[in-house]
Scaffold this motif. Structure first.
Motif, PDB file in Angstrom:
ATOM      1  N   ASP A   1      73.227  73.312  76.908  1.00 27.78           N
ATOM      2  CA  ASP A   1      72.826  73.022  75.536  1.00 27.78           C
ATOM      3  C   ASP A   1      73.791  72.062  74.868  1.00 27.78           C
ATOM      4  O   ASP A   1      74.859  71.736  75.387  1.00 27.78           O
ATOM      5  CB  ASP A   1      72.670  74.320  74.720  1.00 27.78           C
ATOM      6  N   SER A   2      73.374  71.602  73.676  1.00 19.27           N
ATOM      7  CA  SER A   2      74.136  70.616  72.926  1.00 19.27           C
ATOM      8  C   SER A   2      75.378  71.196  72.265  1.00 19.27           C
ATOM      9  O   SER A   2      76.181  70.449  71.687  1.00 19.27           O
ATOM     10  CB  SER A   2      73.237  69.959  71.871  1.00 19.27           C
ATOM     11  N   MET A   3      75.571  72.521  72.348  1.00 18.48           N
ATOM     12  CA  MET A   3      76.812  73.133  71.872  1.00 18.48           C
ATOM     13  C   MET A   3      77.907  73.074  72.929  1.00 18.48           C
ATOM     14  O   MET A   3      79.034  73.503  72.691  1.00 18.48           O
ATOM     15  CB  MET A   3      76.550  74.595  71.467  1.00 18.48           C
ATOM     16  N   GLY A   4      77.564  72.586  74.120  1.00 17.98           N
ATOM     17  CA  GLY A   4      78.548  72.468  75.191  1.00 17.98           C
ATOM     18  C   GLY A   4      78.502  73.600  76.198  1.00 17.98           C
ATOM     19  O   GLY A   4      79.337  73.662  77.111  1.00 17.98           O
ATOM     20  N   ASN A   5      77.543  74.504  76.061  1.00 20.23           N
ATOM     21  CA  ASN A   5      77.430  75.611  77.008  1.00 20.23           C
ATOM     22  C   ASN A   5      76.688  75.167  78.261  1.00 20.23           C
ATOM     23  O   ASN A   5      75.642  74.519  78.179  1.00 20.23           O
ATOM     24  CB  ASN A   5      76.677  76.786  76.368  1.00 20.23           C
ATOM     25  N   LYS A   6      77.225  75.522  79.402  1.00 24.54           N
ATOM     26  CA  LYS A   6      76.545  75.321  80.679  1.00 24.54           C
ATOM     27  C   LYS A   6      76.818  76.549  81.519  1.00 24.54           C
ATOM     28  O   LYS A   6      77.963  76.833  81.866  1.00 24.54           O
ATOM     29  CB  LYS A   6      77.029  74.059  81.389  1.00 24.54           C
ATOM     30  N   THR A   7      75.769  77.297  81.824  1.00 25.39           N
ATOM     31  CA  THR A   7      75.958  78.578  82.482  1.00 25.39           C
ATOM     32  C   THR A   7      74.727  78.940  83.295  1.00 25.39           C
ATOM     33  O   THR A   7      73.682  78.301  83.183  1.00 25.39           O
ATOM     34  CB  THR A   7      76.246  79.674  81.431  1.00 25.39           C
ATOM     35  N   VAL A   8      74.868  79.967  84.122  1.00 22.90           N
ATOM     36  CA  VAL A   8      73.753  80.529  84.868  1.00 22.90           C
ATOM     37  C   VAL A   8      73.606  81.984  84.447  1.00 22.90           C
ATOM     38  O   VAL A   8      74.594  82.736  84.449  1.00 22.90           O
ATOM     39  CB  VAL A   8      73.983  80.421  86.392  1.00 22.90           C
ATOM     40  N   ILE A   9      72.396  82.369  84.050  1.00 24.32           N
ATOM     41  CA  ILE A   9      72.148  83.761  83.689  1.00 24.32           C
ATOM     42  C   ILE A   9      71.278  84.400  84.767  1.00 24.32           C
ATOM     43  O   ILE A   9      70.392  83.764  85.320  1.00 24.32           O
ATOM     44  CB  ILE A   9      71.516  83.905  82.294  1.00 24.32           C
ATOM     45  N   ARG A  10      71.589  85.671  85.051  1.00 25.11           N
ATOM     46  CA  ARG A  10      70.977  86.378  86.169  1.00 25.11           C
ATOM     47  C   ARG A  10      70.430  87.732  85.705  1.00 25.11           C
ATOM     48  O   ARG A  10      70.646  88.144  84.569  1.00 25.11           O
ATOM     49  CB  ARG A  10      72.006  86.580  87.289  1.00 25.11           C
ATOM     50  N   GLN A  11      69.753  88.417  86.622  1.00 25.98           N
ATOM     51  CA  GLN A  11      69.278  89.768  86.331  1.00 25.98           C
ATOM     52  C   GLN A  11      70.440  90.607  85.811  1.00 25.98           C
ATOM     53  O   GLN A  11      71.559  90.506  86.326  1.00 25.98           O
ATOM     54  CB  GLN A  11      68.687  90.395  87.593  1.00 25.98           C
ATOM     55  N   HIS A  12      70.172  91.402  84.784  1.00 28.16           N
ATOM     56  CA  HIS A  12      71.136  92.258  84.083  1.00 28.16           C
ATOM     57  C   HIS A  12      71.917  91.504  83.013  1.00 28.16           C
ATOM     58  O   HIS A  12      72.741  92.102  82.322  1.00 28.16           O
ATOM     59  CB  HIS A  12      72.094  92.980  85.034  1.00 28.16           C
ATOM     60  N   ASP A  13      71.692  90.176  82.879  1.00 28.19           N
ATOM     61  CA  ASP A  13      72.274  89.412  81.778  1.00 28.19           C
ATOM     62  C   ASP A  13      71.294  89.356  80.615  1.00 28.19           C
ATOM     63  O   ASP A  13      70.075  89.433  80.800  1.00 28.19           O
ATOM     64  CB  ASP A  13      72.588  87.976  82.202  1.00 28.19           C
ATOM     65  N   VAL A  14      71.838  89.192  79.429  1.00 26.72           N
ATOM     66  CA  VAL A  14      71.048  88.893  78.232  1.00 26.72           C
ATOM     67  C   VAL A  14      71.717  87.716  77.533  1.00 26.72           C
ATOM     68  O   VAL A  14      72.934  87.724  77.317  1.00 26.72           O
ATOM     69  CB  VAL A  14      70.951  90.107  77.284  1.00 26.72           C
ATOM     70  N   GLN A  15      70.920  86.706  77.204  1.00 25.04           N
ATOM     71  CA  GLN A  15      71.429  85.508  76.543  1.00 25.04           C
ATOM     72  C   GLN A  15      70.749  85.361  75.191  1.00 25.04           C
ATOM     73  O   GLN A  15      69.539  85.583  75.070  1.00 25.04           O
ATOM     74  CB  GLN A  15      71.124  84.280  77.407  1.00 25.04           C
ATOM     75  N   VAL A  16      71.528  84.997  74.167  1.00 25.12           N
ATOM     76  CA  VAL A  16      70.963  84.759  72.842  1.00 25.12           C
ATOM     77  C   VAL A  16      71.441  83.409  72.328  1.00 25.12           C
ATOM     78  O   VAL A  16      72.538  82.951  72.657  1.00 25.12           O
ATOM     79  CB  VAL A  16      71.340  85.869  71.835  1.00 25.12           C
ATOM     80  N   MET A  17      70.611  82.778  71.519  1.00 20.12           N
ATOM     81  CA  MET A  17      70.970  81.509  70.908  1.00 20.12           C
ATOM     82  C   MET A  17      70.362  81.446  69.515  1.00 20.12           C
ATOM     83  O   MET A  17      69.140  81.575  69.367  1.00 20.12           O
ATOM     84  CB  MET A  17      70.478  80.348  71.777  1.00 20.12           C
TER      85      MET A  17
END
Length: 238
Positions: free
Chosen positions: A79-95
């Protein structure tokens, strides 16, 4: 007397683009159902499967709370906030998109599908500074309990969103029973059955059924088989 709305799995909107197979609980893109625009502040509940190596190119959002919950596979986020990540099962991501953010999401694996829920919630305040959060939750922490995985900004250690909303996930054994108590007066709960069979306030529900309940202070939940359940408590007026 509680008010309810039932959305059976086979009544959802559906779009298969080849690389993306998506089921829409609420109106989205080419699926337009005036009786299913939102449930309170819950605006989008998409059940997405993305083919290996494919994904959503960079695109903008503003003034929306976006929650991603991977069910299997690996989802790459940038994203444009500079985040670069991989999310997997059992993860929760919010924006919190706030004043505006651009992001891309793609399948991190070239050959394996990724399945995830894309959820949008209308914000409590508009025009806030964009924000990002992510957390991994151990599977055993939600065994026979409703584990809180999303909460309002300023409360607890969960990923926060800009709304008086709480999300819980439980992996429930057959025969398990529990109550869910509404956290804020005026809120409702939208229950989404990820796997298995449950009964909520006397309503039998099955895999991928959705059930909204409001004007009540408590839900009675029983697992009729081994089941996985997502509860989304949101304001009904916002």
């Amino acid at each position: 007397m509680a008010r309810t709305v039932l959305h059976l799995a086979n009544t959802r909107g559906h779009a298969n683009h080849g690389w993306l197979n998506s089921f829409h609980t609420f109106s989205f893109a080419g699926y337009n159902n005036p009786e299913r625009v939102h449930f309170g502040a819950l605006r989008v509940l998409n059940d997405d499967t993305v083919a290996g190596g494919m994904g959503f190119g960079k695109h903008p959002h503003d003034n929306m709370e976006i929650i991603s919950i991977p069910l299997s596979g690996d989802l790459e986020h940038q994203d444009s906030m500079g985040n670069k990540t991989v999310i997997r099962q059992h993860d929760v991501q919010v924006m919190s998109a706030g004043t505006g953010v651009a992001h891309s999401e793609k399948n991190h694996n070239p050959k394996q599908e990724v399945k995830f829920l894309q959820i949008w919630v209308f914000p409590k305040e508009r025009g806030i500074k964009p924000n990002y959060g992510q957390e991994t939750f151990a599977p055993e922490a939600r065994h026979n309990q409703l584990l809180q995985v999303v909460s309002p900004a300023g409360e607890g250690t969960n990923p926060h969103i800009n709304q008086d909303a709480w999300f819980h996930i439980g992996n429930l054994d057959k025969g398990f029973t529990t109550d869910y108590v509404i956290k804020k007066a005026g809120n409702g709960v939208y229950a989404f059955v990820l796997e298995g069979d449950v009964t909520i306030n006397g309503q039998a529900l099955h895999r991928r059924d959705g059930f909204g309940i409001w004007e009540t202070d408590k839900l009675a939940i029983s697992a009729d088989s081994n089941a996985e359940l997502l509860l989304m408590e949101v304001p009904m007026e916002f």
